[in-house]
Write a protein that holds these residues in place. Structure first.
Motif, PDB file in Angstrom:
ATOM      1  N   ASP A 150      -3.534  -0.541   6.717  1.00 24.41           N
ATOM      2  CA  ASP A 150      -3.551  -1.391   5.284  1.00 24.41           C
ATOM      3  C   ASP A 150      -3.138  -1.857   4.019  1.00 24.41           C
ATOM      4  OD1 ASP A 150      -5.621   0.555   5.308  1.00 24.41           O
ATOM      5  OD2 ASP A 150      -4.131   2.088   4.221  1.00 24.41           O
ATOM      6  N   ASP A 207       1.525  -1.137   0.152  1.00 27.19           N
ATOM      7  CA  ASP A 207       0.060  -0.130  -0.129  1.00 27.19           C
ATOM      8  C   ASP A 207       0.676   1.234   0.145  1.00 27.19           C
ATOM      9  OD1 ASP A 207      -2.572   1.464   0.435  1.00 27.19           O
ATOM     10  OD2 ASP A 207      -2.242   1.512   2.227  1.00 27.19           O
ATOM     11  N   THR A 208       0.417   2.350  -0.250  1.00 29.61           N
ATOM     12  CA  THR A 208       0.840   3.429   0.167  1.00 29.61           C
ATOM     13  C   THR A 208       0.215   4.285  -0.329  1.00 29.61           C
ATOM     14  OG1 THR A 208      -0.008   4.261  -2.504  1.00 29.61           O
ATOM     15  CG2 THR A 208       2.077   3.403  -2.536  1.00 29.61           C
ATOM     16  N   GLU A 209       1.258   5.327   0.767  1.00 29.18           N
ATOM     17  CA  GLU A 209       0.359   6.964   1.848  1.00 29.18           C
ATOM     18  C   GLU A 209       1.388   8.314   0.880  1.00 29.18           C
ATOM     19  OE1 GLU A 209      -1.988   6.417   3.059  1.00 29.18           O
ATOM     20  OE2 GLU A 209      -2.031   4.063   3.822  1.00 29.18           O
ATOM     21  N   TYR A 252      -1.517   3.834  11.582  1.00 28.96           N
ATOM     22  CA  TYR A 252      -2.900   2.403  10.632  1.00 28.96           C
ATOM     23  C   TYR A 252      -2.781   2.461   9.216  1.00 28.96           C
ATOM     24  CZ  TYR A 252      -5.344   4.834   6.792  1.00 28.96           C
ATOM     25  OH  TYR A 252      -6.500   4.996   5.348  1.00 28.96           O
ATOM     26  N   GLN A 284       4.011   0.643   2.005  1.00 27.75           N
ATOM     27  CA  GLN A 284       4.175   0.016   3.089  1.00 27.75           C
ATOM     28  C   GLN A 284       4.126  -1.359   2.356  1.00 27.75           C
ATOM     29  OE1 GLN A 284       2.055   2.683   3.000  1.00 27.75           O
ATOM     30  NE2 GLN A 284       0.396   2.447   3.991  1.00 27.75           N
TER      31      GLN A 284
HETATM   32 MN    MN Z   1      -3.575   2.729   2.606  1.00 27.91          MN
END
Ligand code: MN
Length: 204
Positions: free
Chosen positions: A153, A23-25, A149, A40
Motif C-alpha cells: 500500500d 498508509d495505516t492499518e 499487503y 507503513q
Molecule cells: Mn492499507
C-alpha cells in the motif's frame, strides 16, 4: 525490495527523505471505535518500513516527529482517513500531504474508479492484491501475507503521485489539487468532530 518491521517506533537514525509514502492499518473503519495498529512508510526506493504501534501508549516519538515534519511531504491514498486516525491516536496532524485519491479524481475524469488498486494498475502498471484488506490488524504476530499487503500500500505511491502530477499539469488542475490538499486537515477534523457524512459546502 525489502520490508522492515519495527515494534512501537521507528529506529533511531532512519532517514526516509523529503517525500514519504504513508498508509495505516486499523482495527476497522470507524473513527469512534477502531484504533490505529500499523503505520507503513516508504521513501519510494522499493523498501517499506512498517511500525506496529503499542496501542496502550502510542509512545513513538520518532514516528510522530516524522509525520509532523513540515518539510516532509506525506503521500497517501485517501489521506483524509489516515490524517484523522493519526491525529486522534498519535496527536499529530500530518502536513503537507499529497492525496493520490483526490489527485486521481481531478486528473482521471474519464473513470469513476479511484481505488488504490485501480489507480496503481493504471499509473504504475502494478497489480495489487487486496486479499488481506479485512484481516485482523490487531494481532500481535502479523502473517507474512499481512506484512506484504501492508507494504504494497505504500511501495508505489511515489510513482502514482508522479504520474498524476503529469496529468494534472497537462490539464491545468495541479493548483486546484494543491488547494484541496491544504483543506484536508480541516476535513479530517470535521470527521473527528462529528460531521463525517456532511458536505459542509452543500446547500442542504
Ligand atoms: Mn492499507
Amino acid at each position: 525490495m525489502a520490508i522492515h518491521f519495527y515494534r512501537n517506533d521507528l529506529p533511531e537514525g532512519l532517514s526516509l527523505g523529503k517525500r514519504v509514502a504513508v498508509d495505516t492499518e486499523t482495527l476497522g473503519l470507524s473513527l469512534v471505535r477502531d484504533r490505529l495498529c500499523l503505520v507503513q512508510l516508504s521513501a519510494g526506493d522499493g523498501d517499506a518500513h512498517i511500525v506496529q504501534l503499542d496501542r496502550s501508549s502510542y509512545d513513538c516519538p520518532r514516528l510522530k516527529a516524522l509525520l509532523a515534519d513540515q518539510t516532509v511531504e506525506k503521500i497517501l491514498h485517501f489521506a483524509r482517513f489516515d490524517m484523522a486516525m493519526i491525529e486522534r491516536d498519535l496527536g499529530v496532524m500530518m502536513s503537507p500531504v499529497f492525496c493520490t485519491k483526490i489527485a486521481s479524481k481531478l486528473a482521471r475524469t474519464y473513470t469513476d474508479r479511484h481505488g488504490l488498486k485501480d489507480v496503481t494498475r493504471e499509473i504504475a502498471g502494478v497489480e495489487l492484491s487486496k486479499q488481506q484488506q479485512s484481516s485482523d490488524w490487531g494481532a500481535d504476530e502479523l502473517s507474512e501475507a499481512q506484512l506484504k499487503y501492508a507494504a504494497d500500500d505504500v511501495l508505489y505511491l511515489h510513482q502514482v503521485r508522479d504520474g498524476l502530477i503529469t496529468m494534472l499539469e497537462r490539464d491545468g488542475r495541479l493548483e486546484m489539487a494543491r488547494a484541496c490538499f491544504a483543506f484536508l486537515p480541516t476535513r479530517a477534523r470535521l470527521d473527528l468532530a462529528g460531521w463525517p457524512e456532511t458536505d459542509i459546502f452543500a446547500h442542504s
